[in-house]
Write a protein that holds these residues in place. Structure first.
Motif, PDB file in Angstrom:
ATOM      1  N   GLU A 168      13.298  54.257   8.693  1.00 48.73           N
ATOM      2  CA  GLU A 168      13.889  52.989   8.298  1.00 48.73           C
ATOM      3  C   GLU A 168      13.144  51.785   8.842  1.00 48.73           C
ATOM      4  OE1 GLU A 168      16.139  50.850   6.015  1.00 48.73           O
ATOM      5  OE2 GLU A 168      16.102  53.007   6.039  1.00 48.73           O
ATOM      6  N   SER A 169      12.011  52.016   9.506  1.00 50.29           N
ATOM      7  CA  SER A 169      11.200  50.884   9.946  1.00 50.29           C
ATOM      8  C   SER A 169      10.243  50.486   8.833  1.00 50.29           C
ATOM      9  CB  SER A 169      10.415  51.257  11.208  1.00 50.29           C
ATOM     10  OG  SER A 169       9.597  52.376  10.966  1.00 50.29           O
ATOM     11  N   PHE A 170      10.760  50.499   7.592  1.00 49.69           N
ATOM     12  CA  PHE A 170       9.902  50.211   6.441  1.00 49.69           C
ATOM     13  C   PHE A 170       9.746  48.699   6.312  1.00 49.69           C
ATOM     14  CE2 PHE A 170       8.941  50.004   1.803  1.00 49.69           C
ATOM     15  CZ  PHE A 170       7.773  50.736   1.860  1.00 49.69           C
ATOM     16  N   THR A 171       9.008  48.113   7.243  1.00 51.94           N
ATOM     17  CA  THR A 171       8.853  46.666   7.286  1.00 51.94           C
ATOM     18  C   THR A 171       7.750  46.187   6.354  1.00 51.94           C
ATOM     19  OG1 THR A 171       7.324  46.900   9.137  1.00 51.94           O
ATOM     20  CG2 THR A 171       9.646  46.549   9.662  1.00 51.94           C
ATOM     21  N   PHE A 172       7.088  47.134   5.669  1.00 54.72           N
ATOM     22  CA  PHE A 172       6.012  46.737   4.776  1.00 54.72           C
ATOM     23  C   PHE A 172       6.524  46.470   3.359  1.00 54.72           C
ATOM     24  CE2 PHE A 172       4.155  49.240   8.154  1.00 54.72           C
ATOM     25  CZ  PHE A 172       3.095  48.460   8.544  1.00 54.72           C
ATOM     26  N   GLY A 173       7.809  46.678   3.125  1.00 52.84           N
ATOM     27  CA  GLY A 173       8.384  46.390   1.829  1.00 52.84           C
ATOM     28  C   GLY A 173       8.741  44.929   1.697  1.00 52.84           C
ATOM     29  N   CYS A 174       9.367  44.586   0.572  1.00 52.49           N
ATOM     30  CA  CYS A 174       9.739  43.188   0.324  1.00 52.49           C
ATOM     31  C   CYS A 174      11.156  42.867   0.786  1.00 52.49           C
ATOM     32  CB  CYS A 174       9.637  42.891  -1.175  1.00 52.49           C
ATOM     33  SG  CYS A 174       7.960  42.583  -1.714  1.00 52.49           S
ATOM     34  N   GLU A 175      12.032  43.848   0.707  1.00 59.50           N
ATOM     35  CA  GLU A 175      13.423  43.619   1.091  1.00 59.50           C
ATOM     36  C   GLU A 175      13.869  44.767   1.977  1.00 59.50           C
ATOM     37  OE1 GLU A 175      15.758  43.090  -2.419  1.00 59.50           O
ATOM     38  OE2 GLU A 175      14.503  41.474  -3.197  1.00 59.50           O
ATOM     39  N   GLU A 176      14.271  44.452   3.178  1.00 56.45           N
ATOM     40  CA  GLU A 176      14.637  45.469   4.160  1.00 56.45           C
ATOM     41  C   GLU A 176      15.750  46.359   3.629  1.00 56.45           C
ATOM     42  OE1 GLU A 176      15.982  45.801   8.857  1.00 56.45           O
ATOM     43  OE2 GLU A 176      15.579  43.847   7.943  1.00 56.45           O
ATOM     44  N   GLY A 177      15.621  47.654   3.876  1.00 53.48           N
ATOM     45  CA  GLY A 177      16.655  48.606   3.461  1.00 53.48           C
ATOM     46  C   GLY A 177      16.558  49.026   2.013  1.00 53.48           C
ATOM     47  N   THR A 178      15.501  48.601   1.317  1.00 55.51           N
ATOM     48  CA  THR A 178      15.323  48.968  -0.084  1.00 55.51           C
ATOM     49  C   THR A 178      13.985  49.684  -0.261  1.00 55.51           C
ATOM     50  OG1 THR A 178      14.094  47.032  -0.883  1.00 55.51           O
ATOM     51  CG2 THR A 178      16.489  46.803  -0.658  1.00 55.51           C
ATOM     52  N   ASN A 179      13.775  50.175  -1.473  1.00 55.67           N
ATOM     53  CA  ASN A 179      12.494  50.820  -1.799  1.00 55.67           C
ATOM     54  C   ASN A 179      11.548  49.874  -2.542  1.00 55.67           C
ATOM     55  OD1 ASN A 179      13.869  50.628  -4.195  1.00 55.67           O
ATOM     56  ND2 ASN A 179      13.585  52.765  -4.796  1.00 55.67           N
ATOM     57  N   ASN A 218       2.164  42.187  -0.707  1.00 53.25           N
ATOM     58  CA  ASN A 218       1.179  42.806  -1.579  1.00 53.25           C
ATOM     59  C   ASN A 218       0.447  43.904  -0.811  1.00 53.25           C
ATOM     60  OD1 ASN A 218      -1.016  43.492  -3.174  1.00 53.25           O
ATOM     61  ND2 ASN A 218      -1.336  41.407  -3.906  1.00 53.25           N
ATOM     62  N   PRO A 219       0.819  45.163  -1.005  1.00 56.49           N
ATOM     63  CA  PRO A 219       0.190  46.260  -0.257  1.00 56.49           C
ATOM     64  C   PRO A 219      -1.299  46.393  -0.533  1.00 56.49           C
ATOM     65  CG  PRO A 219       2.217  46.993  -1.317  1.00 56.49           C
ATOM     66  CD  PRO A 219       1.907  45.647  -1.872  1.00 56.49           C
ATOM     67  N   VAL A 220      -1.763  45.898  -1.678  1.00 54.13           N
ATOM     68  CA  VAL A 220      -3.188  45.990  -1.982  1.00 54.13           C
ATOM     69  C   VAL A 220      -3.965  45.028  -1.086  1.00 54.13           C
ATOM     70  CG1 VAL A 220      -4.932  45.704  -3.760  1.00 54.13           C
ATOM     71  CG2 VAL A 220      -2.721  46.702  -4.341  1.00 54.13           C
ATOM     72  N   ASP A 221      -3.519  43.786  -0.990  1.00 58.27           N
ATOM     73  CA  ASP A 221      -4.194  42.809  -0.142  1.00 58.27           C
ATOM     74  C   ASP A 221      -4.003  43.114   1.337  1.00 58.27           C
ATOM     75  OD1 ASP A 221      -5.184  41.452  -2.251  1.00 58.27           O
ATOM     76  OD2 ASP A 221      -3.713  39.835  -2.214  1.00 58.27           O
ATOM     77  N   PHE A 222      -2.993  43.931   1.661  1.00 59.87           N
ATOM     78  CA  PHE A 222      -2.690  44.221   3.060  1.00 59.87           C
ATOM     79  C   PHE A 222      -3.897  44.836   3.763  1.00 59.87           C
ATOM     80  CE2 PHE A 222      -0.560  46.970   6.314  1.00 59.87           C
ATOM     81  CZ  PHE A 222      -0.178  45.923   7.134  1.00 59.87           C
ATOM     82  N   ASP A 223      -4.595  45.735   3.104  1.00 61.54           N
ATOM     83  CA  ASP A 223      -5.777  46.310   3.718  1.00 61.54           C
ATOM     84  C   ASP A 223      -6.767  46.902   2.719  1.00 61.54           C
ATOM     85  OD1 ASP A 223      -6.972  46.507   6.231  1.00 61.54           O
ATOM     86  OD2 ASP A 223      -6.614  48.649   6.336  1.00 61.54           O
ATOM     87  N   PHE A 224      -6.421  46.956   1.449  1.00 56.49           N
ATOM     88  CA  PHE A 224      -7.310  47.508   0.438  1.00 56.49           C
ATOM     89  C   PHE A 224      -7.732  46.383  -0.502  1.00 56.49           C
ATOM     90  CE2 PHE A 224      -4.179  50.949   1.307  1.00 56.49           C
ATOM     91  CZ  PHE A 224      -5.037  51.813   1.963  1.00 56.49           C
ATOM     92  N   GLU A 225      -8.995  46.361  -0.870  1.00 51.69           N
ATOM     93  CA  GLU A 225      -9.474  45.332  -1.772  1.00 51.69           C
ATOM     94  C   GLU A 225      -9.852  45.925  -3.121  1.00 51.69           C
ATOM     95  OE1 GLU A 225     -12.697  43.338   0.060  1.00 51.69           O
ATOM     96  OE2 GLU A 225     -11.490  42.401   1.625  1.00 51.69           O
ATOM     97  N   HIS A 226      -9.642  45.117  -4.157  1.00 53.74           N
ATOM     98  CA  HIS A 226     -10.085  45.473  -5.511  1.00 53.74           C
ATOM     99  C   HIS A 226      -9.477  46.798  -5.981  1.00 53.74           C
ATOM    100  CE1 HIS A 226     -12.803  42.241  -4.691  1.00 53.74           C
ATOM    101  NE2 HIS A 226     -13.441  42.932  -3.777  1.00 53.74           N
ATOM    102  N   GLN A 227      -8.218  47.004  -5.656  1.00 47.18           N
ATOM    103  CA  GLN A 227      -7.537  48.204  -6.111  1.00 47.18           C
ATOM    104  C   GLN A 227      -6.265  47.840  -6.865  1.00 47.18           C
ATOM    105  OE1 GLN A 227      -7.751  50.603  -2.202  1.00 47.18           O
ATOM    106  NE2 GLN A 227      -8.073  52.120  -3.789  1.00 47.18           N
ATOM    107  N   LYS A 228      -5.760  48.816  -7.602  1.00 50.40           N
ATOM    108  CA  LYS A 228      -4.493  48.667  -8.300  1.00 50.40           C
ATOM    109  C   LYS A 228      -3.401  49.303  -7.440  1.00 50.40           C
ATOM    110  CE  LYS A 228      -6.934  48.908 -12.710  1.00 50.40           C
ATOM    111  NZ  LYS A 228      -7.097  49.612 -14.013  1.00 50.40           N
ATOM    112  N   ILE A 229      -2.165  49.212  -7.886  1.00 51.34           N
ATOM    113  CA  ILE A 229      -1.073  49.856  -7.179  1.00 51.34           C
ATOM    114  C   ILE A 229      -0.214  50.608  -8.185  1.00 51.34           C
ATOM    115  CG2 ILE A 229       0.453  47.827  -7.331  1.00 51.34           C
ATOM    116  CD1 ILE A 229       1.470  48.629  -4.497  1.00 51.34           C
ATOM    117  N   ARG A 230       0.341  51.728  -7.760  1.00 54.74           N
ATOM    118  CA  ARG A 230       1.227  52.516  -8.603  1.00 54.74           C
ATOM    119  C   ARG A 230       2.632  52.547  -7.999  1.00 54.74           C
ATOM    120  NH1 ARG A 230      -2.250  57.748 -10.926  1.00 54.74           N
ATOM    121  NH2 ARG A 230      -3.871  56.475 -11.931  1.00 54.74           N
TER     122      ARG A 230
END
Length: 241
Positions: A168-179, A218-230
């Motif tokens: 539940e330490s999913f702090t990399f999402g946009c809204e805490e407690g959600t997917n 934006n998980p792509v900009d977080f550490d990956f460049e020039h990639q898409k997200i699924r």
């Protein structure tokens, strides 16, 4: 004109050993990747926390470096008698990572062709308790656009709150407690890779350019460049292109 970078594998290995520590070793896999009846080489060695992979393609005059990049592991798939696919996985940071970078290559003549390049949730991070990827992908991709600003992109096809027993330490999402892992900008072009039809909702497994995501999360900009997200979106506020 493509120029061979190494006269032989021995020449490359001499250079490689100079860059490795005294107690470090490398692994080598020999296989004809591009169906030219000459053995090519895949090297795997440590270069920090991740590993490094180098692919050398054998041409008439020597070896060409077709791939050099970091990964945590790779898989080589033989798709048919003369076609191989090389898959890489790279986690976004040290320690336990919520996202993983996926890249895949085919090989043609003297070059590697990038065919997949995306970021997705790390199954291990969410406890392998959620459907994060479909069992099968559609045979044909189609494209849609969204009519709502900041449309929710989720790592699983559900709007339920996360199980408290989930990591539940999913702090990399946009809204805490959600997917919800990101928000999609208005009127983005979205590739649909699969559909999941439920009793009350249709979910779409999609691939989106990183530039189409809200900068706030934006998980792509977080550490990956020039990639898409699924990830997954609902089909309620989208139209087919």
């Amino acid at each position: 004109m493509v120029v061979s970078q190494y006269n032989s594998l021995k020449d490359y290995e001499v250079q490689l050993k100079k860059g490795l520590g005294e107690d470090q070793e490398f692994k080598k896999q020999l296989v004809d990747l591009n169906n030219d009846h000459k053995e090519d080489a895949i090297y795997l060695f440590s270069c920090g926390e991740p590993n490094c992979v180098v692919v050398l393609l054998n041409d008439t005059k020597g070896y060409i470096k077709a791939i050099e990049e970091q990964c945590f592991n790779y898989n080589l798939w033989q798709l048919d008698s003369d076609t191989y696919q090389l898959d890489f996985s790279l986690y976004h940071c040290c320690g336990e990572s919520p996202f993983v970078s996926k890249r895949a290559y085919h090989f043609e003549s003297n070059r590697a062709v990038l065919i997949e390049n995306y970021v997705i949730i790390n199954d291990d991070y969410v406890g392998n308790t959620k459907l994060t990827i479909p069992n099968v992908l559609s045979k044909k991709t189609y494209y849609i656009t969204n009519s709502v600003q900041d449309y929710n992109l989720r790592f699983s096809p559900s709007i339920d709150l996360l199980d408290k027993n989930l990591k539940e330490s999913f702090t990399f999402g946009c809204e805490e407690g959600t997917n919800i892992i990101s928000k999609i900008k208005l009127k983005s072009t979205i590739a649909v890779l699969a559909e999941l039809i439920q009793a009350d909702r249709v979910w779409l497994f999609v691939e989106i350019e990183g530039s189409s995501l809200n900068e706030k999360c934006n998980p792509v900009d977080f550490d990956f460049e020039h990639q898409k997200i699924r990830g997954w979106i609902s089909n309620k506020f989208v139209t087919k292109l």
